[in-house]
Write an enzyme that holds these catalytic residues in place. Structure first.
Site, PDB file in Angstrom:
ATOM      1  N   PHE A   1     -22.351  37.631 -13.176  1.00 23.03           N
ATOM      2  CA  PHE A   1     -23.078  37.756 -11.698  1.00 23.03           C
ATOM      3  C   PHE A   1     -24.513  37.478 -12.012  1.00 23.03           C
ATOM      4  O   PHE A   1     -25.184  36.959 -11.138  1.00 23.03           O
ATOM      5  CB  PHE A   1     -23.133  39.551 -11.572  1.00 23.03           C
ATOM      6  CG  PHE A   1     -23.628  39.912 -10.264  1.00 23.03           C
ATOM      7  CD1 PHE A   1     -23.087  39.918  -8.933  1.00 23.03           C
ATOM      8  CD2 PHE A   1     -24.889  40.708 -10.545  1.00 23.03           C
ATOM      9  CE1 PHE A   1     -23.664  40.070  -7.904  1.00 23.03           C
ATOM     10  CE2 PHE A   1     -25.473  41.242  -9.311  1.00 23.03           C
ATOM     11  CZ  PHE A   1     -24.971  41.053  -8.227  1.00 23.03           C
TER      12      PHE A   1
ATOM     13  N   ILE B   1     -33.390  33.513  -8.915  1.00 22.55           N
ATOM     14  CA  ILE B   1     -34.659  34.004  -8.887  1.00 22.55           C
ATOM     15  C   ILE B   1     -35.916  33.013  -9.950  1.00 22.55           C
ATOM     16  O   ILE B   1     -36.765  32.790  -9.406  1.00 22.55           O
ATOM     17  CB  ILE B   1     -34.495  35.412  -9.710  1.00 22.55           C
ATOM     18  CG1 ILE B   1     -34.183  36.510  -8.653  1.00 22.55           C
ATOM     19  CG2 ILE B   1     -35.834  35.903 -10.073  1.00 22.55           C
ATOM     20  CD1 ILE B   1     -33.692  37.707  -9.127  1.00 22.55           C
TER      21      ILE B   1
ATOM     22  N   ILE C   1     -25.804  34.054 -11.748  1.00 22.45           N
ATOM     23  CA  ILE C   1     -26.118  33.506 -10.628  1.00 22.45           C
ATOM     24  C   ILE C   1     -27.350  34.229 -10.082  1.00 22.45           C
ATOM     25  O   ILE C   1     -28.314  33.418  -9.671  1.00 22.45           O
ATOM     26  CB  ILE C   1     -25.159  34.209  -9.734  1.00 22.45           C
ATOM     27  CG1 ILE C   1     -23.446  33.652 -10.025  1.00 22.45           C
ATOM     28  CG2 ILE C   1     -25.209  33.516  -8.028  1.00 22.45           C
ATOM     29  CD1 ILE C   1     -22.312  34.504  -9.572  1.00 22.45           C
ATOM     30  N   CYS C   2     -27.599  35.659 -10.133  1.00 22.73           N
ATOM     31  CA  CYS C   2     -28.823  35.982  -9.519  1.00 22.73           C
ATOM     32  C   CYS C   2     -30.041  35.638 -10.115  1.00 22.73           C
ATOM     33  O   CYS C   2     -30.956  35.064  -9.645  1.00 22.73           O
ATOM     34  CB  CYS C   2     -28.803  37.474  -9.505  1.00 22.73           C
ATOM     35  SG  CYS C   2     -27.494  38.229  -8.561  1.00 22.73           S
ATOM     36  N   THR C   3     -30.219  35.504 -11.626  1.00 22.30           N
ATOM     37  CA  THR C   3     -31.569  35.040 -12.307  1.00 22.30           C
ATOM     38  C   THR C   3     -31.641  33.770 -11.872  1.00 22.30           C
ATOM     39  O   THR C   3     -32.667  33.314 -11.928  1.00 22.30           O
ATOM     40  CB  THR C   3     -31.398  35.400 -13.691  1.00 22.30           C
ATOM     41  OG1 THR C   3     -30.012  35.339 -14.216  1.00 22.30           O
ATOM     42  CG2 THR C   3     -32.023  37.062 -13.866  1.00 22.30           C
TER      43      THR C   3
END
Ligand SMILES: *[C@@H]1O[C@H](CO)[C@@H](O)[C@H](O)[C@H]1NC(C)=O
Ligand SMILES: *[C@@H]1O[C@H](CO)[C@@H](O)[C@H](O)[C@H]1NC(C)=O
Ligand SMILES: *[C@@H]1O[C@H](CO)[C@@H](O)[C@H](O)[C@H]1NC(C)=O
Ligand SMILES: *[C@@H]1O[C@H](CO)[C@@H](O)[C@H](O)[C@H]1NC(C)=O
Ligand SMILES: *[C@@H]1O[C@H](CO)[C@@H](O)[C@H](O)[C@H]1NC(C)=O
Ligand SMILES: *[C@@H]1O[C@H](CO)[C@@H](O)[C@H](O)[C@H]1NC(C)=O
Ligand SMILES: *[C@@H]1O[C@H](CO)[C@@H](O)[C@H](O)[C@H]1NC(C)=O
Length: 315
Positions: free
Chosen positions: A75, A83, A78-80
């Protein structure tokens, strides 16, 4: 798992949902994940399915949410990645006191674990309550193992999609680390498995052994190992440093922890290495949730919760 655990775990799981919903406001992703996640349990080898079901029972948190917490490595790649790309991180960055929201929320869940079989320690690890994988740990006398997050365009989301679509031949990152800590019996065996097993997301594995020269950083793509960088004390390479960037590339300019760490190690010298000097080295630019110091041979293991006041990325 004590009775206070469900509260911080619920807070964290809700934050993860908020992050996803802020990227895709329709709520479709969360809905998809809720419906499809139980299918992720098919074909998990080992104790993972049973343990996640047990945790869901004890905490009374829905199984789908427990599973989503347990794939948080995938997860977060994906997010970092997102970002890092937009360099803003406005959803996960707490502007009031400049901290990562999720990092703060992981702190109360951080636990030191002693896994035993027949009342004897098999391995020790630092992890998060409710998470059945492992990120950092060691087998006394044999080896230590740490995972660092690796960003790659060919990131975890492709692996997750493949899994959801039914191609289930790769390992979840936290689960392979747990399996190696639990079942590998030597540095060489651990290195072999971590180099060759197909993974769901890219990663760095940092492995240390019990002999001089046994220490390496394995840079992994999902299918292949790109690089195995080993200690070479005879030729003066008495340390290897790994943050969240491939060693042959420049680090992201806002996040160069590699150069200061190397300078600091050079200044410390090999002779003066100890838990206290290493702790200082790792404080030049502290990394995220916790700092762990491991002496494989002596069996010493210490973990400290850290504050991460600068925009430091990953763990
Ligand atoms: C689960 O694994 C078995 C044997 O490895 C394989 O035959 C089966 O297709 C797998 N199921 C799914 C849903 O991938
Ligand atoms: C370790 O090996 C045992 C025996 O083969 C197996 O039951 C267990 O699931 C394995 N543990 C993990 C984490 O894969
Ligand atoms: C930052 O603020 C959040 C909530 O606003 C709080 O939970 C957290 O403890 C704070 N962190 C620090 C290091 O003060
Ligand atoms: C493990 O230790 C506990 C308490 O120290 C004892 O009650 C139990 O019988 C032991 N189990 C085994 C398998 O030796
Ligand atoms: C070091 O590890 C190897 C396996 O990698 C093991 O056979 C050996 O006994 C260990 N040595 C010591 C001193 O524990
Ligand atoms: C640390 O020392 C090594 C070996 O002397 C040298 O090659 C390297 O450039 C030094 N690194 C830093 C950041 O000072
Ligand atoms: C190494 O440690 C000794 C004793 O603590 C100290 O006197 C010496 O200055 C240290 N050397 C370096 C290079 O830090």
């Amino acid at each position: 798992l004590n009775d206070k655990l469900p509260i911080p775990l619920k807070i964290l799981v809700n934050s993860m949902k908020n992050v996803v919903n802020s990227f895709v406001p329709s709520g479709k992703i969360v809905q998809l994940v809720d419906q499809k996640l139980p299918g992720l349990l098919d074909n998990l080898s080992g104790p993972f399915e049973e343990e996640m079901k047990g945790i869901a029972d004890v905490t009374e948190i829905p199984l789908g949410e427990i599973i989503s917490f347990n794939i948080f490595y995938e997860f977060f790649t994906i997010c970092t990645s997102i970002i890092t790309e937009d360099k803003e991180g406005k959803y996960m960055w707490n502007v009031n006191n400049n901290t990562w929201v999720v990092t703060e929320e992981l702190k109360p869940l951080t636990v030191n674990l002693d896994f035993q079989r027949n009342n004897k320690t098999v391995f020790k690890a630092t992890s998060f309550a409710g998470y059945v994988g492992m990120l950092t740990g060691f087998k006394p006398g044999l080896f230590s193992l740490t995972l660092n997050e690796r960003f790659s365009m060919n990131g975890g989301y492709i692996g997750i999609l493949e899994w959801i679509l039914g191609k289930k031949d790769a390992m979840w990152i936290g689960f392979i680390t747990r399996s190696v800590l639990e079942n590998s019996t030597s540095y060489e065996e651990a290195k072999n498995i971590l180099t060759k097993t197909k993974l769901l997301a890219p990663a760095y594995f940092i492995l240390g052994g019990n002999q001089s020269g046994e220490g390496c950083v394995i840079t992994r793509e999902r299918k292949d190992s790109l690089d195995v960088y080993e200690l070479d004390p005879k030729n003066g390479r008495w340390y290897v440093v790994q943050t969240n960037y491939d060693r042959w590339k420049s680090p992201f300019f806002l996040d160069d922890r590699r150069t200061p760490t190397k300078m600091c190690l050079n200044r410390t010298t090999q002779e003066n290495l100890s838990f206290s000097t290493l702790y200082d080295v790792l404080s030049t630019k502290p990394l995220t949730v916790f700092t762990t110091l491991i002496d494989v041979t002596k069996g010493h293991y210490e973990t400290y919760l850290r504050d991460c006041p600068d925009p430091c990325i990953g763990w």
